[in-house]
Enzyme design. Structure first.
Site, PDB file in Angstrom:
ATOM      1  N   GLY A 127      -2.291  -0.253  16.990  1.00 45.82           N
ATOM      2  CA  GLY A 127      -1.400  -0.479  15.853  1.00 45.82           C
ATOM      3  C   GLY A 127      -1.093   0.817  15.133  1.00 45.82           C
ATOM      4  N   LYS A 142       0.819  -1.223   0.000  1.00 47.09           N
ATOM      5  CA  LYS A 142       0.000   0.000   0.000  1.00 47.09           C
ATOM      6  C   LYS A 142       0.854   1.276   0.000  1.00 47.09           C
ATOM      7  CE  LYS A 142      -4.002  -2.242   2.048  1.00 47.09           C
ATOM      8  NZ  LYS A 142      -5.024  -2.275   3.092  1.00 47.09           N
ATOM      9  N   GLY A 168       0.771   0.523  11.953  1.00 46.62           N
ATOM     10  CA  GLY A 168       1.285   0.091  10.659  1.00 46.62           C
ATOM     11  C   GLY A 168       0.352   0.536   9.550  1.00 46.62           C
ATOM     12  N   GLY A 169       0.446  -0.142   8.401  1.00 44.29           N
ATOM     13  CA  GLY A 169      -0.350   0.235   7.231  1.00 44.29           C
ATOM     14  C   GLY A 169      -1.845   0.188   7.486  1.00 44.29           C
ATOM     15  N   MET A 194      -9.733  -5.839  12.432  1.00 39.81           N
ATOM     16  CA  MET A 194      -9.785  -5.630  10.988  1.00 39.81           C
ATOM     17  C   MET A 194      -9.586  -6.933  10.219  1.00 39.81           C
ATOM     18  SD  MET A 194      -8.030  -2.032  10.109  1.00 39.81           S
ATOM     19  CE  MET A 194      -7.611  -0.889  11.383  1.00 39.81           C
ATOM     20  N   ASP A 240     -10.098   2.156   2.674  1.00 47.79           N
ATOM     21  CA  ASP A 240     -10.154   1.333   3.891  1.00 47.79           C
ATOM     22  C   ASP A 240     -10.891   2.037   5.032  1.00 47.79           C
ATOM     23  OD1 ASP A 240      -8.854  -0.930   2.933  1.00 47.79           O
ATOM     24  OD2 ASP A 240      -6.869  -0.174   3.457  1.00 47.79           O
ATOM     25  N   TYR A 269     -10.395 -11.213   9.633  1.00 47.00           N
ATOM     26  CA  TYR A 269     -11.570 -12.085   9.742  1.00 47.00           C
ATOM     27  C   TYR A 269     -11.101 -13.526   9.667  1.00 47.00           C
ATOM     28  CZ  TYR A 269     -11.158 -12.289   4.656  1.00 47.00           C
ATOM     29  OH  TYR A 269     -10.679 -12.470   3.394  1.00 47.00           O
TER      30      TYR A 269
END
Ligand code: ATR
Length: 288
Positions: free
Chosen positions: A136, A72, A138-139, A228, A111, A230
């Protein structure tokens, strides 16, 4: 008289790995529902050759692609034009090839809109005025922070194992938070305040086999705790949430909603998501 052939435009999810991706199935359902002629595939990109793979895909006449882990940030660098939300995130999950060469590539990040829509429309919880904790830096977290702020919670805390990374993300979003009247701050995982209405897990701790990296006191009674991820990756977090009196939610709704946003970026048509999400939910539940 012969019928004019229908032009089919190709799209893909570009990442490494992509074999597990549900995106082809989601976009096929959107296309059938809206009558759009698209073909959506998986594009496995070598870790050291993302740009060349995307260039070849665009040159073949494709319409665009979704971008997933770990590309990303690279996709952000490749886009010639960026949506304001992709610029704020510093990451792109949707490329639209307005031209076959890089000079005409538009980058967006859907997102965060997908996450907020899942929380507000699907889970029925308006974020305005709430206390939100995002884990978090991160991305995954970078991609959603701007949209969470735009939903105007009263307070938004970003907690990360590496505190400097949380601080850097908070700084890059500080003006945006001020503009929306949101109290935005960073903290270390061990120092999180208690009693949040909404907890969002954007860490990959469960993939590393670690437990949930915060104390259960972060959850207000009846809080929404959303991972985020599943499937099996989200299971330990959801079990922890339930055990501590929260309502657990996985990332399947976010996945479908971010896909719907990307579909609209490419095709100019907003698909309905409810039936697609329940079909996917039934499949994932049957597997676990
Ligand atoms: P992604 O693009 O999926 O967000 P990433 O950029 O590698 O992946 O970020 C992973 C996030 O999960 C980071 O915030 C990471 O914390 P650090 O910034 O300290 O590396 C977090 N993470 C990964 N494993 C973790 C663990 N065992 N406990 C807590 N946080 C963890």
């Amino acid at each position: 008289m012969t019928a004019k052939p229908v032009e089919v435009t190709r799209y893909a999810v570009a990442g490494n790995p992509v074999a597990h991706s549900r995106s082809p199935q989601i976009h096929a359902a959107f296309a059938a529902q809206t009558g759009q002629s698209i073909h959506y595939e998986r594009l496995l990109c070598p870790l050291d050759d993302f740009a060349a793979t995307i260039r070849a895909f665009a040159a073949s006449g494709a319409g665009g692609c979704n971008v997933t882990v770990p590309f990303k940030f690279e996709a952000h660098a490749l886009a010639a034009r960026l949506s304001p939300r992709a610029r704020l995130a510093g990451a792109v999950n949707t490329l639209r090839f307005d031209d076959t060469t890089e000079g005409g590539w538009y980058g967006d990040n859907t997102d965060g809109a997908g996450l907020v829509r899942d929380i507000e429309a699907n889970a029925g919880l308006p974020l305005a005025g709430k206390r939100v904790l995002l884990l978090g830096a991160g991305g995954a977290s970078a991609g959603v922070l701007g949209s969470l702020i735009a939903a105007r919670p009263a307070q938004l805390v970003l907690a990360n194992r590496t505190a400097d990374k949380a601080q850097a993300l908070v700084e890059s979003h500080a003006a945006w938070a001020r503009e929306h009247g949101v109290a935005l701050s960073a903290c270390a995982l061990a120092d999180c305040p208690a009693g949040f209405d909404v907890l969002v897990n954007g860490t990959s701790a469960s993939l590393a086999g670690s437990g949930v990296p915060v104390a259960p006191a972060v959850l207000a009674p009846g809080a929404l705790a959303l991972d985020m991820m599943y499937g099996p990756a989200a299971a330990p977090f959801l079990a922890w949430a339930r055990e501590h009196g929260a309502v657990g939610r996985d990332g399947l709704g976010m996945l479908v909603e971010q896909a719907a946003e990307a579909f609209a970026v490419w095709r100019g048509v907003a698909p309905q998501t409810a039936a697609v999400l329940s079909a996917l939910r039934a499949e994932v539940d049957a597997k676990s």
